[in-house]
Design an enzyme around this catalytic site. Structure first.
Site, PDB file in Angstrom:
ATOM      1  N   ASN A  18       0.827  -1.212   0.000  1.00 34.87           N
ATOM      2  CA  ASN A  18       0.000   0.000   0.000  1.00 34.87           C
ATOM      3  C   ASN A  18       0.860   1.261   0.000  1.00 34.87           C
ATOM      4  OD1 ASN A  18       0.817  -0.552   2.624  1.00 34.87           O
ATOM      5  ND2 ASN A  18      -1.074   0.204   3.560  1.00 34.87           N
ATOM      6  N   ASN A  73      -5.268  -0.729  13.284  1.00 34.48           N
ATOM      7  CA  ASN A  73      -6.156  -1.603  12.521  1.00 34.48           C
ATOM      8  C   ASN A  73      -5.503  -2.964  12.357  1.00 34.48           C
ATOM      9  OD1 ASN A  73      -7.729  -2.903  10.612  1.00 34.48           O
ATOM     10  ND2 ASN A  73      -7.704  -1.247   9.126  1.00 34.48           N
ATOM     11  N   HIS A  88      -6.070  -9.223   4.740  1.00 37.13           N
ATOM     12  CA  HIS A  88      -6.444  -8.272   5.787  1.00 37.13           C
ATOM     13  C   HIS A  88      -7.928  -8.515   6.065  1.00 37.13           C
ATOM     14  CE1 HIS A  88      -6.472  -4.104   7.603  1.00 37.13           C
ATOM     15  NE2 HIS A  88      -7.769  -4.307   7.408  1.00 37.13           N
ATOM     16  N   ASP A 132      -3.230  -5.433   2.051  1.00 35.88           N
ATOM     17  CA  ASP A 132      -3.271  -5.003   3.454  1.00 35.88           C
ATOM     18  C   ASP A 132      -3.543  -3.514   3.584  1.00 35.88           C
ATOM     19  OD1 ASP A 132      -2.841  -5.652   6.328  1.00 35.88           O
ATOM     20  OD2 ASP A 132      -1.338  -4.090   6.082  1.00 35.88           O
ATOM     21  N   ASP A 180       3.605  -5.547  11.653  1.00 33.89           N
ATOM     22  CA  ASP A 180       2.695  -4.555  11.067  1.00 33.89           C
ATOM     23  C   ASP A 180       3.226  -3.154  11.346  1.00 33.89           C
ATOM     24  OD1 ASP A 180       0.619  -3.398   9.706  1.00 33.89           O
ATOM     25  OD2 ASP A 180      -0.911  -3.813  11.218  1.00 33.89           O
ATOM     26  N   HIS A 228      -2.364 -10.069  10.910  1.00 33.32           N
ATOM     27  CA  HIS A 228      -2.670  -9.484  12.224  1.00 33.32           C
ATOM     28  C   HIS A 228      -3.978  -9.995  12.859  1.00 33.32           C
ATOM     29  CE1 HIS A 228      -4.870  -6.973   9.447  1.00 33.32           C
ATOM     30  NE2 HIS A 228      -3.850  -6.184   9.179  1.00 33.32           N
TER      31      HIS A 228
END
EC number: 3.5.2.3
Length: 428
Positions: free
Chosen positions: A90, A276, A177, A150, A303, A230
């Site tokens: 991203n 998040n 995600h 993600d 993360d 995550h």
């Protein structure tokens, strides 16, 4: 080629041994070793681990160099004991083409502090509508094997199925995600007692769990690999445990902050705790620790999500989500897993090196500490205790939830292919 002799380290927390490095390779492991002209590292009382591997890092370059660059991010990684990181897609532009992933790969090579393996986007622009150039990214110089949107969920089941089918051709994996977007519209924190008392929009556990349930069934249907990013709830643990009992090829990760912090911290309204998926309850934290210990959760992934000061030092609703984590991850794992007796150091090596390297197919990393193997190593002083000061970070950003908190352990040396990137706790 230079030689390094690590003397008296406890290899994976076991008996004290000497490790001789010659060039890029471990030449010998034993006791009473010596080598003329070698640089000697006295490591009595320290733990020697294979170099750590992070399957989930945000390096922000290209596009958000105000948050982090590949150089600053890899310096942070080395400081935390990492010799390899996987950089999420991203960025701006999104890493959804061979050109962008090759740019990130090249920047990693130039940094020299740790290896950088780009993660390719699953869909064009992370928009969830059309598959990105998965094959071209895999065939590029970067050799992408992990794909993820993600930051956004691949919520379209047809697109997710197609991605799972596509990556089978080159033994790739889709890292999901897990966040059903319609269940998290306006969500600000974990849905529960604290969100109700604070009047903040709730982020229900089912938004994560429903996507995981769907995706493990899709992976089973097409006989492909799926990885859950995550994971954060007790319910998600049970779904992954069930899937593994059926033989579904699913792996999962947990972040250090989800092993330690709870939604009670949000009462301070400090945006440093906005992340998040959100911080969950104490019950969830304990379930995550047990799942990491018993292998239901395969790995710890940071993360690492750097943000500039202005994106976090604002009112809660406007603040960006995310925390930096590369430089504190091992300390948090020591506190939550080792000092609680849930994992020994060999278990830490598995969850933070062997398993993430295996999932991501990271060549030369996650290897045994034995003769003939690449010299990618991390030395840790477990007796050290220190207060976290973000001013000491190598990362360009300072959005850590641990500022002022005392954490155990300290990376004293990181060695990448026989070259020290960290010496006595400082970047070389």
């Amino acid at each position: 080629m230079s030689k390094i002799l690590i003397r008296g380290a406890q290899v994976l927390g076991g008996e004290a041994q000497d490790v001789l490095i010659d060039g890029e390779t471990i030449a010998e492991v034993g006791t009473g070793l010596s080598a003329e002209g070698a640089t000697v590292i006295e490591a009595e009382g320290q733990i020697l681990l294979p170099g750590l591997v992070d399957l989930h890092t945000h390096l922000r370059e290209p596009g958000r160099e105000d948050s982090e660059t590949v150089l600053t991010g890899t310096r942070a990684a080395a400081s935390g004991g990492y010799t390899a990181v996987f950089a999420m897609a991203n960025t701006h532009p999104v890493a959804d083409t061979a050109g962008v992933v090759e740019q990130v790969y090249r920047l990693g090579k130039e940094s020299g502090y740790c290896d950088v393996q780009p993660i390719g986007a699953v869909t064009v622009g992370l928009e969830g509508k059309k598959l990105a150039e998965l094959g071209a990214m895999h065939d590029s110089a970067a050799g992408v094997t992990v794909f993820s949107d993600d930051g956004k969920c691949v919520d379209d089941a047809v697109i997710m199925r197609r991605a799972l089918e596509y990556v089978k051709a080159f033994d790739g994996v889709v890292a999901q995600h897990a966040q059903e977007p319609r269940l998290t519209e306006g969500a600000q924190m974990n849905e529960g007692i604290v969100s109700a008392e604070l009047g903040l929009g709730g982020w229900p556990a089912v938004a994560e769990e429903s996507i995981i349930a769907r995706d493990v069934l899709l992976a089973e249907h097409v006989s492909s690999r799926v990885h859950i990013c995550h994971l954060s709830t007790a319910g998600s643990v049970e779904i992954v445990r069930w899937a593994k009992s059926r033989g579904i090829d699913v792996t999962a990760e947990v972040t250090p902050h989800h092993l330690l912090l709870t939604d009670e911290l949000v009462r301070s309204y400090n945006p440093v705790y906005k992340v998040n998926p959100p911080l969950r309850t104490e019950k969830d934290v304990l379930a995550l620790r047990e799942a990491l210990a018993d292998g239901t959760i395969d790995i710890v992934a940071t993360d690492h999500a750097p943000h500039p000061h202005e994106d976090k030092d604002c009112e809660w609703a406007a603040a960006a989500m995310g925390m930096v984590g590369l430089e504190t991850a091992l300390s948090v794992v020591q506190q939550t897993m080792v000092e609680t007796g849930l994992l020994d150091w060999a278990g830490v090596a598995d969850r933070m090196s062997f398993a993430p390297a295996r999932i991501g197919r990271a060549k030369g990393h996650g290897r045994p500490v034995s003769a003939g193997e690449p010299a990618n190593l991390t030395l840790v002083d477990p007796a050290y205790r220190g207060v976290v000061d973000p001013a000491d970070f190598a990362s360009r950003s300072r959005n850590t939830p641990y500022e002022g908190r005392e954490l155990p352990g300290r990376v004293t040396h990181t060695i990448l292919r026989g070259r020290a990137t960290v010496v006595d706790g400082k970047l070389a």
